[in-house]
Design a protein around this motif. Structure first.
Motif, mmCIF file in Angstrom:
data_model
loop_
_atom_site.group_PDB
_atom_site.id
_atom_site.type_symbol
_atom_site.label_atom_id
_atom_site.label_comp_id
_atom_site.label_asym_id
_atom_site.label_seq_id
_atom_site.Cartn_x
_atom_site.Cartn_y
_atom_site.Cartn_z
ATOM 1 N N ILE A 1 -61.721 68.288 -40.903
ATOM 2 C CA ILE A 1 -62.445 67.076 -40.509
ATOM 3 C C ILE A 1 -63.958 67.157 -40.766
ATOM 4 O O ILE A 1 -64.618 66.136 -40.912
ATOM 5 C CB ILE A 1 -62.153 66.722 -39.033
ATOM 6 N N ILE A 2 -64.513 68.353 -40.851
ATOM 7 C CA ILE A 2 -65.963 68.489 -41.056
ATOM 8 C C ILE A 2 -66.234 68.774 -42.528
ATOM 9 O O ILE A 2 -65.656 69.668 -43.120
ATOM 10 C CB ILE A 2 -66.556 69.606 -40.177
ATOM 11 N N SER A 3 -67.123 67.975 -43.086
ATOM 12 C CA SER A 3 -67.527 68.164 -44.473
ATOM 13 C C SER A 3 -69.026 68.441 -44.487
ATOM 14 O O SER A 3 -69.714 68.238 -43.484
ATOM 15 C CB SER A 3 -67.217 66.898 -45.270
ATOM 16 N N GLN A 4 -69.538 68.914 -45.609
ATOM 17 C CA GLN A 4 -70.963 69.208 -45.690
ATOM 18 C C GLN A 4 -71.535 68.758 -47.022
ATOM 19 O O GLN A 4 -70.824 68.636 -48.016
ATOM 20 C CB GLN A 4 -71.248 70.681 -45.471
ATOM 21 N N TYR A 5 -72.822 68.507 -46.988
ATOM 22 C CA TYR A 5 -73.577 68.133 -48.175
ATOM 23 C C TYR A 5 -74.867 68.937 -48.135
ATOM 24 O O TYR A 5 -75.547 68.975 -47.108
ATOM 25 C CB TYR A 5 -73.872 66.626 -48.160
ATOM 26 N N THR A 6 -75.201 69.603 -49.237
ATOM 27 C CA THR A 6 -76.409 70.423 -49.277
ATOM 28 C C THR A 6 -77.530 69.654 -49.958
ATOM 29 O O THR A 6 -77.382 69.169 -51.087
ATOM 30 C CB THR A 6 -76.155 71.748 -50.017
ATOM 31 N N VAL B 1 -63.882 61.529 -40.831
ATOM 32 C CA VAL B 1 -63.180 60.344 -40.340
ATOM 33 C C VAL B 1 -64.152 59.200 -40.087
ATOM 34 O O VAL B 1 -63.999 58.104 -40.632
ATOM 35 C CB VAL B 1 -62.367 60.665 -39.060
ATOM 36 N N CYS B 2 -65.179 59.433 -39.274
ATOM 37 C CA CYS B 2 -66.090 58.342 -38.901
ATOM 38 C C CYS B 2 -67.402 58.358 -39.685
ATOM 39 O O CYS B 2 -68.183 57.420 -39.592
ATOM 40 C CB CYS B 2 -66.363 58.352 -37.399
ATOM 41 N N GLY B 3 -67.656 59.419 -40.455
ATOM 42 C CA GLY B 3 -68.866 59.489 -41.262
ATOM 43 C C GLY B 3 -70.116 59.880 -40.508
ATOM 44 O O GLY B 3 -71.202 59.929 -41.073
#
Length: 141
Positions: free
Chosen positions: A60-65, A82-84
């Protein structure tokens, strides 16, 4: 409002408990915070990563560097798939020892008062400075 603190994202899929007090609380007007908040700033609190316990499904947790930072050091923005909702930032300069968490995600976190205001060079002219706190044109030194 003393620790422990609890919080969650918009959908509740990611929740956390923080067992310590923040090391600092800032109102940040950098371009990243403005865009991430969809507003003029974000109020953020820095906590020791050892004191942040996260509960969430594995995917559920994503990352952007981000690499175009004022410090020149990359930082990881983590968000709920899910909710952004942006959850926290992990600055590379902290070498994994700190989470910078949006106070609006913390239950009662809007009562946490900033003790610094940073990137005030980007603060809109119509917005007043935070009362009685140090003002930094860019990041804190």
């Amino acid at each position: 409002m003393p620790a422990p603190y609890t919080g969650q994202c918009l959908c509740g899929g990611v929740s956390f408990v923080i067992s310590s007090e923040p090391t600092t609380i800032m109102s940040c007007h950098c371009n990243h915070c403005q865009k991430g908040a969809g507003g003029v700033s974000q109020t953020i609190a820095k906590f020791s990563s050892a004191d942040v316990k996260i509960t969430a499904p594995d995917d559920i947790i994503s990352q952007y560097t981000l690499t175009d930072t004022g410090s020149g050091n990359p930082k990881q923005k983590h968000f709920c798939r899910v909710c952004g909702c942006t959850l926290w930032t992990i600055p590379a300069a902290a070498e994994g020892t700190a989470y910078i968490i949006r106070t609006s995600l913390i239950d009662g976190g809007l009562n946490l008062v900033p003790n610094h205001e940073i990137y005030v060079k980007n603060r809109p002219k119509w917005m007043m400075p935070s009362d009685g706190v140090p003002q930094w044109e860019e990041s804190r030194k």
